[in-house]
Scaffold this active site. Structure first.
Site, PDB file in Angstrom:
ATOM      1  CB  SER A 123       6.272   1.796   2.147  1.00 39.48           C
ATOM      2  OG  SER A 123       6.495   1.766   3.318  1.00 39.48           O
ATOM      3  CG  ASP A 134       7.339   0.685  10.487  1.00 31.76           C
ATOM      4  OD1 ASP A 134       7.217   1.298   9.227  1.00 31.76           O
ATOM      5  OD2 ASP A 134       6.530   1.603  11.108  1.00 31.76           O
ATOM      6  CG  ASP A 136       2.590  -0.080   7.945  1.00 35.72           C
ATOM      7  OD1 ASP A 136       1.968   0.144   9.051  1.00 35.72           O
ATOM      8  OD2 ASP A 136       2.994   0.298   7.004  1.00 35.72           O
ATOM      9  CG  ASP A 188       3.391  -0.615  13.876  1.00 34.16           C
ATOM     10  OD1 ASP A 188       3.586  -0.826  14.395  1.00 34.16           O
ATOM     11  OD2 ASP A 188       2.503   0.028  12.788  1.00 34.16           O
ATOM     12  CE  LYS A 249       7.372   7.524   1.096  1.00 32.79           C
ATOM     13  NZ  LYS A 249       6.663   5.798   1.668  1.00 32.79           N
ATOM     14  CE1 TYR A 258       6.006  10.270   2.627  1.00 33.03           C
ATOM     15  CE2 TYR A 258       5.487  10.198   5.184  1.00 33.03           C
ATOM     16  CZ  TYR A 258       5.641   9.442   4.512  1.00 33.03           C
ATOM     17  OH  TYR A 258       5.233   8.235   3.020  1.00 33.03           O
TER      18      TYR A 258
END
Length: 638
Positions: A123, A134, A136, A188, A249, A258
Site C-alpha cells: 500500500s 506499516d 512493506d 516488515d 479498501k 478484507y
C-alpha cells in the site's frame, strides 16, 4: 506492451541522496498529442472512453471529503517522516553491505560500487497507505551477501539503532522477514539476493532476467515489489486509481470482507480489481470508477481477472495455468498477478466467501446507483452492517495460551487455519453458508490470554422439519486436529495452548463479546434527534459530569462503526442550530468525545475524526479559546 504512445513521468524524492526509490509522485498522468493513438491498457479494449462530466467531478470531491474522516489520507508531515525513516534504513543497508563485503575480502574496487537498496511495495508503494499503517520493504543485496548474513549481522546492526524497537526475526516463515518499529513506524523487511556483483541505483525489479539462478525464497520476496510496480505501470491514471482504491479498501474493511488469510481478498487483490476497472474505463474519475467497479464485479466469476497477457520467461517456475495444473481449475475467484511467475492471489477464496463478496458487490452497486442519482450520499456506502445481528446461529472460536509471546504465535497459527474450518462447514450437507468475521476479539479473562473469532452460520431449510439437529463435532474436530498437528510439527506447541469452539445463538453472543460490539444499529434519524437534544442541553451550562454522562448514554446505544458520523453530526449540530456556546463549550464536547473513544477499539480513527472536525470548524469561521485546544492535548493518551 506494444507501441507505447502515452507516458507516465514521475518525480522521485531524494532524501540524503539515499532514498530516491522510496516514494514517487506523479507529475502528469497522461501526455497525449493529436497525432497519437491512446495507449491500450489490459487484455481487452476499454468498455468506455467517455470523459468525466462536471457532475462526476463534484461527486468525486464529495467522495474525497467523505473518506477524509476515516484517516485514509496521511498528512504531509507524516509522509515526510516515513521518507526520512526509509532513507536512514537505506543508508544502514549500504553500510552493512560494505562491512560484509570487507569481511569476505571482496576487492576494494568492487566494494566502492557494491550498492544495495531498500525497495518498498504494498500500500505504501501504491500510494494508498493510511495514517499509522506499516511499510512493506525489501532489502536487495549482491550475490556475495547471504541470507544468513541478513538474519545475523544485519539483525545485530538494527538492534544497535536507538530508533529501532520491537525487533524480531521470522527466519522460517514461507517468506522470511525481519519485523521492527523504526522511530515509531512499523516496517516488515524481506530479503532478496540477486545474482549480481553489485546493485545499481537504477535497478528495475520488473526485469524478468533478475530471476535467473535465484532460490525460491528470493523469488517470493521479489514478487511483492514486482507485482506492485507492474500494477502502477498498467493503469491509465494513477491518481484516479489511488482514490478509487482508497474508497474500495475502506468499503471492504467496513463490510468485513478484507482478509486474504480468512478467504476474502487482501490488499493486492483489491488493487488488481481496481486496476482492471481503470483499464476498462481509462478516462473515468474516481466517483465513476467506484460505481463501475461494483457493476463489473457483481456478476459471476467464470473467467480470471488479468491485467496483462501472461508471459513465459522459460525459467521453469510454477505459474497459474488451469490447462497444465488441474488444481488451478478449482479456484473460485481467480485474480492473476501481472508479474512472472503469475500466481492466483485469491486461492484461499471458498464458496462461502465468494458468495458473501458477490452479495456485497451487488449491494454496493445498488447504493452507488442511488448516489449517482443523488438519492443518497457517499456515507451510505461506508455504513458498516451489523454482523452480530445478521445471522441466527454462530460458531465462536477461542484460542488461548498462558504467556503473551506464546499467545501471539498461537493466534497467528489458528487464524491461518480458520479457512479450513470454513471449508469443513461448507461441505456439511445441512449448512448453506459460513461467514467468518475478519475481526478478532478479546476473549473472557480467566488467567490466560484469549482471542475469539465469530463465524455466522446459515442452515438449510429442510422441508417438513421445523427443528433441525446438526452435529458439527466432526467438522470442528478435524479443524482442531489440523492446527495441533501443525503446531507440533513446527515445534511451537505448548501444553497450555488450547482451541475451543462452541455453537451459540444470536442472543448468547452478548455474554461472550464486548458490549459495544453487539449493540443493534439505531436509525440515523433517532441519532440526529438525540444529538440535537444533547447539543441543546450541553450548552445550557449543564454540569460537566452530567453532560458527559448524557453523551455516554447516547453513544452506548450506537455502534462504534458510526463514530465518525456521530461526532461529525454532533459538531455540525452544535454550530448550525444557532446554539451559542459558552467559552468552554467545545471543551465539554471534546471531553465527552474522549469518553466515547475509550469505549472504541480504534483510537487512531478517533484522533483523525477530532483533527478533521477541528479543521472543519475552522472553515466555518468558528473561533475557540486556547483552553478549547488545550483540553484536547491534556486528555490525549501518551
Amino acid at each position: 506492451h506494444g507501441n507505447i504512445s502515452t507516458k507516465l513521468r514521475f518525480e522521485y524524492r531524494n532524501v540524503n541522496s539515499s532514498c530516491d526509490h522510496v516514494m514517487f509522485l506523479p507529475i502528469s498522468s497522461q501526455v497525449q498529442t493529436a497525432q497519437q493513438t491512446p495507449k491500450h491498457y489490459g487484455i481487452t479494449s476499454p468498455i468506455s472512453l467517455a470523459q468525466p462530466k462536471e457532475a462526476d467531478l463534484v461527486l468525486t470531491r464529495k467522495l474525497t471529503e467523505t473518506l477524509r474522516p476515516f484517516g485514509v489520507f496521511e498528512e504531509e508531515l507524516e509522509l515526510q517522516r516515513r521518507i526520512l525513516v526509509l532513507g536512514k534504513l537505506n543508508t544502514l543497508v549500504k553500510v552493512w553491505i560494505r562491512e560484509v563485503s570487507e569481511v569476505k575480502n571482496i576487492p576494494a574496487s568492487v566494494i566502492d560500487n557494491v550498492g544495495g537498496k531498500i525497495f518498498t511495495f504494498g500500500s505504501y508503494r501504491l500510494g494508498v497507505h493510511t495514517k499509522g499503517a506499516d511499510i512493506d520493504a525489501l532489502c536487495v543485496v549482491p550475490r556475495h551477501v547471504e541470507r544468513s548474513d541478513f538474519f545475523s549481522s544485519f539483525y545485530e546492526k538494527l538492534k544497535e539503532q536507538e530508533e529501532v524497537k520491537d525487533l524480531r526475526a521470522v527466519e522460517e516463515a514461507f517468506v522470511p522477514v525481519i519485523k521492527l518499529s523504526f522511530d515509531g513506524i512499523e516496517i516488515d523487511i524481506l530479503f532478496a539476493r540477486l545474482a549480481l556483483q553489485a546493485i545499481p541505483e537504477n535497478l528495475d525489479l520488473r526485469d524478468d532476467g533478475l530471476l535467473k539462478n535465484l532460490d525460491i525464497r528470493c523469488i517470493r520476496s521479489l514478487n511483492g515489489c514486482r507485482v506492485t510496480d507492474e500494477i502502477l505501470h498498467l493503469v491509465p491514471n494513477i491518481e484516479n486509481f489511488r482514490l478509487t482504491l482508497r474508497a474500495i479498501k475502506m468499503w471492504a474493511k467496513r463490510h468485513n470482507i478484507y482478509s486474504n488469510i480468512l478467504g476474502f481478498l487482501g490488499g493486492v487483490s483489491w488493487a488488481m480489481l481496481v486496476a482492471r476497472t481503470c483499464q476498462l474505463y481509462p478516462n473515468a474519475v474516481a466517483s465513476t470508477l467506484v460505481h463501475k467497479f461494483f457493476l463489473v464485479f457483481s456478476k459471476e466469476w467464470p473467467n480470471p481477472v488479468l491485467l496483462k497477457q501472461p508471459e513465459d520467461c522459460n525459467l521453469n517456475l510454477p505459474v497459474w495455468d488451469p490447462r497444465v495444473t488441474p488444481s488451478d481449475r478449482y479456484h473460485l475467484m481467480p485474480i492473476i498477478t501481472p508479474a512472472y511467475p503469475q500466481q492466483n492471489s485469491t486461492y484461499n477464496v471458498s464458496a462461502s466467501t465468494r458468495a458473501i463478496m458477490v452479495e456485497e458487490f451487488k449491494r454496493g452497486l445498488a447504493i452507488t446507483d442511488e448516489i449517482l442519482q443523488n438519492k443518497a450520499d457517499w456515507s451510505k456506502l461506508f455504513e458498516a452492517p451489523n454482523f452480530f445481528q445478521k445471522y441466527k446461529h454462530y460458531i465462536v472460536l477461542l484460542a488461548s495460551a498462558q504467556a503473551e509471546k506464546q499467545h501471539l504465535e498461537w493466534v497467528g497459527l489458528v487464524e491461518s487455519k480458520i479457512r479450513i474450518l470454513v471449508g469443513n462447514l461448507e461441505k456439511n450437507e445441512f449448512i448453506t453458508l459460513a461467514h467468518v468475521n475478519p475481526q478478532s476479539f478479546p476473549g473472557p479473562k480467566e488467567g490466560t490470554d484469549n482471542t475469539m473469532w465469530v463465524i455466522g452460520i446459515v442452515f438449510k431449510k429442510m422441508e417438513g422439519s421445523e427443528n433441525l439437529n446438526v452435529d458439527l463435532t466432526f467438522d470442528i474436530q478435524t479443524f482442531t486436529d489440523t492446527v495441533y498437528r501443525q503446531a507440533i510439527s513446527s515445534k511451537m506447541f505448548e501444553q497450555d495452548m488450547k482451541i475451543t469452539a462452541m455453537h451459540v445463538k444470536r442472543k448468547q453472543l452478548q455474554q461472550l463479546l464486548p458490549k459495544m460490539t453487539i449493540q443493534r444499529n439505531k436509525r440515523k434519524a433517532s441519532v440526529h434527534l438525540l444529538l440535537c437534544k444533547y447539543a441543546e442541553q450541553s450548552f445550557q451550562n449543564v454540569e460537566q459530569n452530567a453532560c458527559a454522562s448524557y453523551f455516554t448514554n447516547i453513544t452506548t446505544n450506537s455502534e462504534t462503526h458510526h463514530i465518525q458520523h456521530i461526532i461529525i453530526t454532533s459538531l455540525q449540530v452544535l454550530f448550525t442550530n444557532k446554539v451559542t456556546a459558552p467559552p468552554t463549550g467545545l471543551a465539554y464536547v471534546i471531553q465527552c468525545f474522549w469518553l466515547f473513544s475509550q469505549m472504541c477499539v480504534n483510537a487512531n480513527r478517533f484522533e483523525n475524526v477530532v483533527v478533521y472536525n477541528l479543521n472543519f470548524l475552522k472553515t466555518q469561521g468558528k473561533n475557540f479559546s486556547i483552553f478549547d485546544y488545550i483540553v484536547v492535548v491534556k486528555t490525549w493518551p501518551q
